[in-house]
Every structure is written in structure tokens, then in C-alpha cells.
Design an enzyme around this catalytic site. Structure first.
Site, PDB file in Angstrom:
ATOM      1  N   GLY A 158       0.793  -1.223   0.000  1.00 42.34           N
ATOM      2  CA  GLY A 158       0.000   0.000   0.000  1.00 42.34           C
ATOM      3  C   GLY A 158       0.823   1.270   0.000  1.00 42.34           C
ATOM      4  O   GLY A 158       0.267   2.371   0.020  1.00 42.34           O
ATOM      5  N   HIS A 159       2.125   1.168  -0.022  1.00 43.08           N
ATOM      6  CA  HIS A 159       2.991   2.370   0.079  1.00 43.08           C
ATOM      7  C   HIS A 159       4.042   2.327  -1.015  1.00 43.08           C
ATOM      8  O   HIS A 159       5.180   1.979  -0.752  1.00 43.08           O
ATOM      9  CB  HIS A 159       3.662   2.404   1.456  1.00 43.08           C
ATOM     10  CG  HIS A 159       4.188   3.745   1.837  1.00 43.08           C
ATOM     11  ND1 HIS A 159       5.478   4.141   1.579  1.00 43.08           N
ATOM     12  CD2 HIS A 159       3.592   4.791   2.459  1.00 43.08           C
ATOM     13  CE1 HIS A 159       5.669   5.371   2.048  1.00 43.08           C
ATOM     14  NE2 HIS A 159       4.542   5.775   2.590  1.00 43.08           N
ATOM     15  N   PHE A 160       3.800   2.667  -2.120  1.00 45.84           N
ATOM     16  CA  PHE A 160       2.565   3.072  -2.782  1.00 45.84           C
ATOM     17  C   PHE A 160       2.331   2.110  -3.947  1.00 45.84           C
ATOM     18  O   PHE A 160       3.295   1.714  -4.592  1.00 45.84           O
ATOM     19  CB  PHE A 160       2.684   4.499  -3.331  1.00 45.84           C
ATOM     20  CG  PHE A 160       2.929   5.535  -2.278  1.00 45.84           C
ATOM     21  CD1 PHE A 160       1.891   5.979  -1.468  1.00 45.84           C
ATOM     22  CD2 PHE A 160       4.186   6.050  -2.064  1.00 45.84           C
ATOM     23  CE1 PHE A 160       2.110   6.951  -0.495  1.00 45.84           C
ATOM     24  CE2 PHE A 160       4.417   7.009  -1.095  1.00 45.84           C
ATOM     25  CZ  PHE A 160       3.376   7.461  -0.313  1.00 45.84           C
ATOM     26  N   VAL A 214       7.730   2.447  -2.050  1.00 47.19           N
ATOM     27  CA  VAL A 214       8.691   3.276  -1.317  1.00 47.19           C
ATOM     28  C   VAL A 214       8.659   2.835   0.147  1.00 47.19           C
ATOM     29  O   VAL A 214       7.581   2.723   0.737  1.00 47.19           O
ATOM     30  CB  VAL A 214       8.330   4.778  -1.423  1.00 47.19           C
ATOM     31  CG1 VAL A 214       9.272   5.624  -0.585  1.00 47.19           C
ATOM     32  CG2 VAL A 214       8.340   5.244  -2.869  1.00 47.19           C
TER      33      VAL A 214
END
Length: 159
Positions: free
Chosen positions: A59-61, A66
Site C-alpha cells: 500500500g505504500h505506494f 517506497v
């Protein structure tokens, strides 16, 4: 015949086995793979091999993975805790480490899957329960993050 005692020497390297004997953290929150150049109680260097299968990259990203900045700071703190654990002979002991303060955090470059993050930690003050550190995280010699942080070693026996 008299028995002589040999001075004990502290390890200068901590592999994943020793790290897990010192830190209470486990997957997915164990963020240091190896600690090298341990000079107790002055400094050390932690190594984190950043891989795409780590859960925060989902989820990041999406589409641009990252490493979250807070996990970089946590990785520096875990590196410092390993060095303190080696210094205080805390392998196989039950204890926790808690942040008390984080100052001057700056992020200078993205950390992405495939990077090898090297965390250089220097003791500013310590020796008892409370320790203060300077930390620098680099990828290929390029500064990714810097921070000053204070942590407390909670050695209180758990019931």
C-alpha cells in the site's frame, strides 16, 4: 593449580540469529538483517536488504513502492538496540526498547525494493537504561535519512 579467567570479548558482528536473541521484534517488524562494525558502546552499522515482498509495499505506494520513512527510523533504532544488547549482554533476556524522543529527522532520497540500506548509528549518551543516538541511513553511500533519537531499555522482569 589456580583457575584464571579470560576477558570476554564482545562480538563485532551480529547475524540474524543473534539479532533475534537480542531484539523482541519479529516479522514483519524486524527491520535489520545484520549488524556489523560493532564497537561497544560507541557505534555500529546495520544492514537492511529491502525486498518487494515486505508487507508495507502493498500500500505504500501501489505502482511505486517506497519504504515508509518511519520504518527507516525504526530500522536505525533496532540497529542501535542490537549494539546496546551486545554491550549489555542482553541476548536471551526478556526486555523491550521504547522510543522516548526523535529529533531532526530528514529524508533525502527514496528507499525502494532492491536497495541495501546501511544504518550508521553513533552513541551520543548512554550506559544505563536511557540511550541517545545519532543515526544516518544510506543507500550506495547516498544519505537517505538522518535522525537523532533517544530510547529506553526496559529491563523490568515480565510476569
Amino acid at each position: 593449580m589456580t583457575e584464571t579467567t579470560q576477558p570476554t570479548t564482545k562480538p563485532t558482528v551480529a547475524d540474524i540469529d543473534l539479532i533475534q536473541r537480542i531484539l523482541p521484534h519479529r516479522y514483519p517488524f524486524l527491520l535489520v538483517d545484520r549488524v556489523v562494525d560493532i564497537v561497544c558502546p560507541e557505534s555500529c552499522t546495520g544492514i537492511k536488504n529491502v525486498t518487494y515482498n515486505e508487507p508495507h509495499f502493498q500500500g505504500h505506494f501501489p505502482g511505486e513502492p517506497v519504504m515508509p520513512g518511519v520504518t527507516i527510523v525504526e530500522a536505525m533504532a533496532q540497529t542501535a538496540a542490537v549494539m546496546v544488547g551486545v554491550h549489555m549482554d542482553l541476548a536471551d533476556k526478556v526486555f523491550n526498547v521504547y522510543f522516548m524522543n526523535i529529533d531532526g529527522v530528514k529524508f533525502r532520497r527514496k528507499v525502494v525494493p532492491g536497495d541495501q540500506l546501511k544504518m550508521h548509528v553513533t552513541v551520543k549518551r548512554g550506559g544505563g537504561k536511557v540511550w541517545k543516538f545519532d543515526g544516518r541511513a544510506e543507500v550506495d553511500g547516498e544519505l537517505a535519512c538522518q535522525a537523532e533519537f533517544t530510547a529506553m531499555m526496559d529491563l523490568t522482569p515480565k510476569s
